[in-house]
Design a protein around this motif. Structure first.
Motif, PDB file in Angstrom:
ATOM      1  N   GLY A  99     -16.493 -21.010  24.782  1.00 54.14           N
ATOM      2  CA  GLY A  99     -15.317 -21.718  25.292  1.00 54.14           C
ATOM      3  C   GLY A  99     -14.162 -20.755  25.481  1.00 54.14           C
ATOM      4  O   GLY A  99     -12.996 -21.096  25.328  1.00 54.14           O
TER       5      GLY A  99
ATOM      6  N   GLY B  40     -10.882 -21.369  27.405  1.00 56.03           N
ATOM      7  CA  GLY B  40     -10.083 -22.548  27.036  1.00 56.03           C
ATOM      8  C   GLY B  40      -8.760 -22.180  26.388  1.00 56.03           C
ATOM      9  O   GLY B  40      -8.408 -20.996  26.286  1.00 56.03           O
ATOM     10  N   GLN B  41      -8.054 -23.206  25.956  1.00 53.69           N
ATOM     11  CA  GLN B  41      -6.707 -23.016  25.375  1.00 53.69           C
ATOM     12  C   GLN B  41      -6.767 -22.215  24.086  1.00 53.69           C
ATOM     13  O   GLN B  41      -5.960 -21.311  23.863  1.00 53.69           O
ATOM     14  N   ILE B  42      -7.707 -22.571  23.202  1.00 49.93           N
ATOM     15  CA  ILE B  42      -7.813 -21.844  21.933  1.00 49.93           C
ATOM     16  C   ILE B  42      -8.225 -20.400  22.218  1.00 49.93           C
ATOM     17  O   ILE B  42      -7.657 -19.457  21.668  1.00 49.93           O
TER      18      ILE B  42
ATOM     19  N   GLU C 257     -19.021 -18.869  28.514  1.00 53.03           N
ATOM     20  CA  GLU C 257     -18.368 -20.010  29.174  1.00 53.03           C
ATOM     21  C   GLU C 257     -19.407 -20.760  29.997  1.00 53.03           C
ATOM     22  O   GLU C 257     -20.491 -20.248  30.275  1.00 53.03           O
TER      23      GLU C 257
ATOM     24  N   VAL D  17     -16.205 -22.186  19.733  1.00 52.66           N
ATOM     25  CA  VAL D  17     -14.953 -22.892  20.007  1.00 52.66           C
ATOM     26  C   VAL D  17     -15.150 -23.937  21.096  1.00 52.66           C
ATOM     27  O   VAL D  17     -14.578 -25.023  21.053  1.00 52.66           O
TER      28      VAL D  17
ATOM     29  N   GLN E  61     -27.186 -23.605  21.584  1.00 50.27           N
ATOM     30  CA  GLN E  61     -26.536 -22.438  20.982  1.00 50.27           C
ATOM     31  C   GLN E  61     -27.186 -22.061  19.652  1.00 50.27           C
ATOM     32  O   GLN E  61     -27.319 -20.882  19.328  1.00 50.27           O
TER      33      GLN E  61
ATOM     34  N   ASN F 145     -14.894 -29.496  18.255  1.00 54.14           N
ATOM     35  CA  ASN F 145     -15.101 -30.806  17.612  1.00 54.14           C
ATOM     36  C   ASN F 145     -16.211 -31.636  18.249  1.00 54.14           C
ATOM     37  O   ASN F 145     -16.444 -31.499  19.436  1.00 54.14           O
TER      38      ASN F 145
ATOM     39  N   LEU G 173      -7.477 -24.939   9.395  1.00 54.34           N
ATOM     40  CA  LEU G 173      -6.211 -25.387   9.984  1.00 54.34           C
ATOM     41  C   LEU G 173      -5.620 -26.508   9.139  1.00 54.34           C
ATOM     42  O   LEU G 173      -4.414 -26.522   8.862  1.00 54.34           O
TER      43      LEU G 173
ATOM     44  N   SER H   8      -2.771 -28.264  19.824  1.00 59.82           N
ATOM     45  CA  SER H   8      -2.343 -27.221  18.889  1.00 59.82           C
ATOM     46  C   SER H   8      -3.295 -26.033  18.951  1.00 59.82           C
ATOM     47  O   SER H   8      -3.978 -25.720  17.978  1.00 59.82           O
TER      48      SER H   8
END
Ligand code: NDP
Length: 328
Positions: free
Chosen positions: A11, A14-16, A42, A87, A112, A131, A158, A238
């Motif tokens: 991933g 992505g944002q993370i 990806e 991720v 994976q 998640n 986190l 976040s």
């Protein structure tokens, strides 16, 4: 040594990923003297965006970054990986039922897990951030029978860090003074952040705070719902703090926890604290030499027991659902 450590990230576009990769490349995970090779996975449509991220990585000219490889085939990208940070996951789309979500992620984490089993380095450690993290880790673990189960973990760091930050704010202490925080269970709204064993400047946190109403009605829900509050405020998720926690978790796993402290990690249960064996459940753990150990012998009162059991029950439900789908 000059042999680069191979860190695979899924991933990655992505944002993370956008926060995570630059921190890893900068040496925040393995230290300034350890060269790192990034191997980035990806899905095919995101490879072009990932190429842009790699251009930025190049432009940072990080001295610790030995090389970057990208692709959409996990059997190539996980090849020789010493650390795999999973991720990427399928977010819940409109009209998607929970079963659809488990199935979509089931397909990703089955593939994976198999690829890691086949091509990862013998010393591989696998951290799942995507998640539903605990159950995604469970699926990957079951599909990688040759990798020791102790090499899989899901991210509750986190939540752990959020709990430390809330407790610091409540007590006026610094983050550095807070030790022995624990998140029990699932990385979800049922997680149980536990102050009864935490310490503030060497004093018991629950006794110091001495406010059960705050603990129940403020602290626990604030920690558990922090992600939603950030989406509300920022208009997006976040990602930077999730990336930072992903680094903290992997770094402490590989480098060890300090004397007199522990961290929260979701790892395979051996039945400790009467949690069903085989669940990926967040426990207080100490780490050393890349191995973790569940902290034993903590006294659990009735309040904590009920919360620990409720989050275990949710994980049993998720496990049974993926079992029903034939994913484990
Ligand atoms: P993010 O990078 O924001 O999030 C990735 C995952 O991390 C999600 O599952 C997200 O869960 C989870 N997560 C855990 N903690 C947090 C937190 N505190 N805040 C936000 N997310 C958290 O998602 P993007 O959609 O930006 O990027 C995902 C990327 O993964 C995409 O580029 C996509 O193409 C890729 N992908 C790759 C796959 C692969 O490599 N095979 C498979 C599937 C997707 P939640 O959804 O609950 O927010």
């Amino acid at each position: 040594s000059t042999t680069p450590v191979k860190v695979a990230v899924t991933g990655a576009a992505g944002q993370i990923g956008y926060s995570l990769l630059f921190r890893i490349a900068n040496g925040d995970l393995l230290g300034p003297d350890v060269p790192v090779q990034l191997q980035l996975l990806e899905i095919t449509p995101a490879l072009k965006a990932l190429e842009g991220v790699v251009m930025e990585l190049d432009d940072c000219a990080f001295p610790t970054l030995a090389g970057v490889e990208i692709g959409d085939d996990p059997t190539k990208i996980f090849d020789g990986a010493n650390l795999a940070l999973l991720v990427g996951a399928r977010p819940r789309g409109p009209g998607m039922e929970r079963g659809d979500l488990l199935e979509a992620n089931g397909a990703i984490f089955t593939a994976q897990g198999k690829a890691l089993n086949e091509v990862a380095a013998d010393d591989v450690r696998i951290g799942v951030t995507g998640n539903p993290a605990n159950t995604n880790a469970l699926i990957a673990m079951h599909n990688a029978p040759d990798i020791p189960q102790s090499r899989f973990s899901a991210l509750t760091r986190l939540d752990h860090n959020r709990a430390i930050s809330q407790l610091a704010a409540k007590t006026g202490a610094t983050v550095r003074e807070i030790k022995k925080m624990t998140i029990w269970g699932n990385h979800s709204a049922t997680q149980y952040p536990d102050l009864f064993h935490a310490e503030v400047g060497g004093k018991n946190a629950a006794e110091l705070v001495n406010d059960q109403a705050w603990l129940e009605n403020d602290f626990i829900p604030t920690v558990a719902k922090r992600g939603a509050a950030i989406i509300d405020a920022r208009g997006s998720s976040s990602a930077a703090s999730a990336a930072s926690a992903t680094i903290d978790a992997a770094r402490d796993w590989l480098k060890g926890t300090p004397e007199g402290d522990w961290v929260s990690m979701a790892v395979v249960s051996d039945g400790s604290y009467d949690i069903p064996e085989g669940l990926i459940y967040s426990y207080p753990v100490t780490t050393s030499g890349g191995d973790w150990e569940i902290v034993q012998g903590l006294e659990i009162d009735d309040f904590s027991r009920a919360k620990m059991d409720a989050t275990a029950a949710e994980l049993v439900e998720e496990r049974d659902a993926v079992k029903g789908l034939g994913l484990i």
